[in-house]
Scaffold this motif. Sequence first.
Motif, mmCIF file in Angstrom:
data_model
loop_
_atom_site.group_PDB
_atom_site.id
_atom_site.type_symbol
_atom_site.label_atom_id
_atom_site.label_comp_id
_atom_site.label_asym_id
_atom_site.label_seq_id
_atom_site.Cartn_x
_atom_site.Cartn_y
_atom_site.Cartn_z
ATOM 1 N N UNK A 1 20.844 -0.382 -88.940
ATOM 2 C CA UNK A 1 20.884 -0.303 -90.391
ATOM 3 C C UNK A 1 21.727 -1.391 -91.022
ATOM 4 N N UNK A 2 22.812 -1.768 -90.362
ATOM 5 C CA UNK A 2 23.660 -2.837 -90.892
ATOM 6 C C UNK A 2 22.902 -4.160 -90.945
ATOM 7 N N UNK B 1 18.205 -4.221 -80.453
ATOM 8 C CA UNK B 1 19.313 -5.170 -80.253
ATOM 9 C C UNK B 1 20.660 -4.573 -80.648
ATOM 10 N N UNK B 2 21.720 -5.117 -80.068
ATOM 11 C CA UNK B 2 23.078 -4.831 -80.533
ATOM 12 C C UNK B 2 23.262 -5.686 -81.787
ATOM 13 N N UNK B 3 23.073 -5.072 -82.949
ATOM 14 C CA UNK B 3 22.957 -5.817 -84.198
ATOM 15 C C UNK B 3 24.298 -6.189 -84.832
ATOM 16 N N UNK B 4 25.334 -5.406 -84.538
ATOM 17 C CA UNK B 4 26.620 -5.599 -85.223
ATOM 18 C C UNK B 4 27.743 -5.362 -84.214
ATOM 19 N N UNK C 1 21.296 5.094 -77.167
ATOM 20 C CA UNK C 1 22.432 4.248 -77.559
ATOM 21 C C UNK C 1 22.375 3.881 -79.045
ATOM 22 N N UNK C 2 21.645 4.632 -79.817
ATOM 23 C CA UNK C 2 21.384 4.298 -81.218
ATOM 24 C C UNK C 2 22.663 3.992 -81.987
ATOM 25 N N UNK C 3 23.704 4.805 -81.783
ATOM 26 C CA UNK C 3 24.936 4.653 -82.559
ATOM 27 C C UNK C 3 25.708 3.382 -82.211
ATOM 28 N N UNK D 1 31.423 -4.294 -84.702
ATOM 29 C CA UNK D 1 31.677 -2.931 -85.161
ATOM 30 C C UNK D 1 31.211 -1.899 -84.142
ATOM 31 N N UNK D 2 31.039 -2.311 -82.883
ATOM 32 C CA UNK D 2 30.453 -1.439 -81.868
ATOM 33 C C UNK D 2 31.273 -1.441 -80.590
#
Length: 275
Positions: free
Chosen positions: A230-231, A170-173, A223-225, A176-177
């Motif tokens: 982790x956030x 998922x796009x977790x944050x 697309x990990x970054x 900030x992305x």
Amino acid sequence: MDTISENKCFGGTQGVYSHASAATGGTMTFGLFLPEEAANGPVPVLIYLSGLTCTHENAMTKSGAQAFAAEQGIALVFPDTSPRGDGVADTDGFDMGLAASFYVDATQDPWKPHYQMETYITRDLMQALADFPLDMDRVSITGHSMGGHGALTLALKHPDMFRSVSAFSPICHPTASDWGQRQFEGYLGSDKSVWADHDATLLMRSNGYDKPVLVDQGTADQFYDKLNTGDFAAACADARADAQIRLQSGYDHSYFFIASFIADHVDFHAQALYA
């Protein structure tokens, strides 16, 4: 409700249906797998939200989820990823506009008239599903990428609606992305305080969550970054949430990854739906 297609599938029926949506101001399409148990009464429901560039068809045809849902007697719902049709705003890029709604209710033009996807999923789709033998008191949600973002945020914002939530990469944050900042400014405006209501990491930090959470993330995801897993994991730890955040070695962002672990996710939701 219009029936587009129905096919026998793992003893049940895989259908595709369309209906009018007041939220999006047009016709929406969704896939629905009904296990054979639905012939005898309402069954629990797992909603799957797809990612960027997808329609209702991608997970329906590529995930292999029906086999495992049939074993558990669970229905699967595959909504579309955005409004569509004449007059619906779009851009030339793949990450905003058609198939890129981010499952938010847009407040800015030209998106506002049709891009009301949070309301669509939590109201109009639920009303449409009431026409089928589904137990709408037992509903869980999952998704992939942008759809994983949608699943997490909708579950965190509507904790009484879903019994459990899971997500693949998922796009977790998103605040900030690169996958989130431009889209949120376009859909929601420049006030970043408004964005926080659509960011799973910030929602977990501010509100916590008392239902089960499962996230799978491939370590070879291209697309990990952009995803900031982790956030979200840190926010879950701080909130003492009942969350499993799993890093899967060597897996990427594709449907091969999803198909490899979809059985785990269906089983995870079955535990909550039948509790």
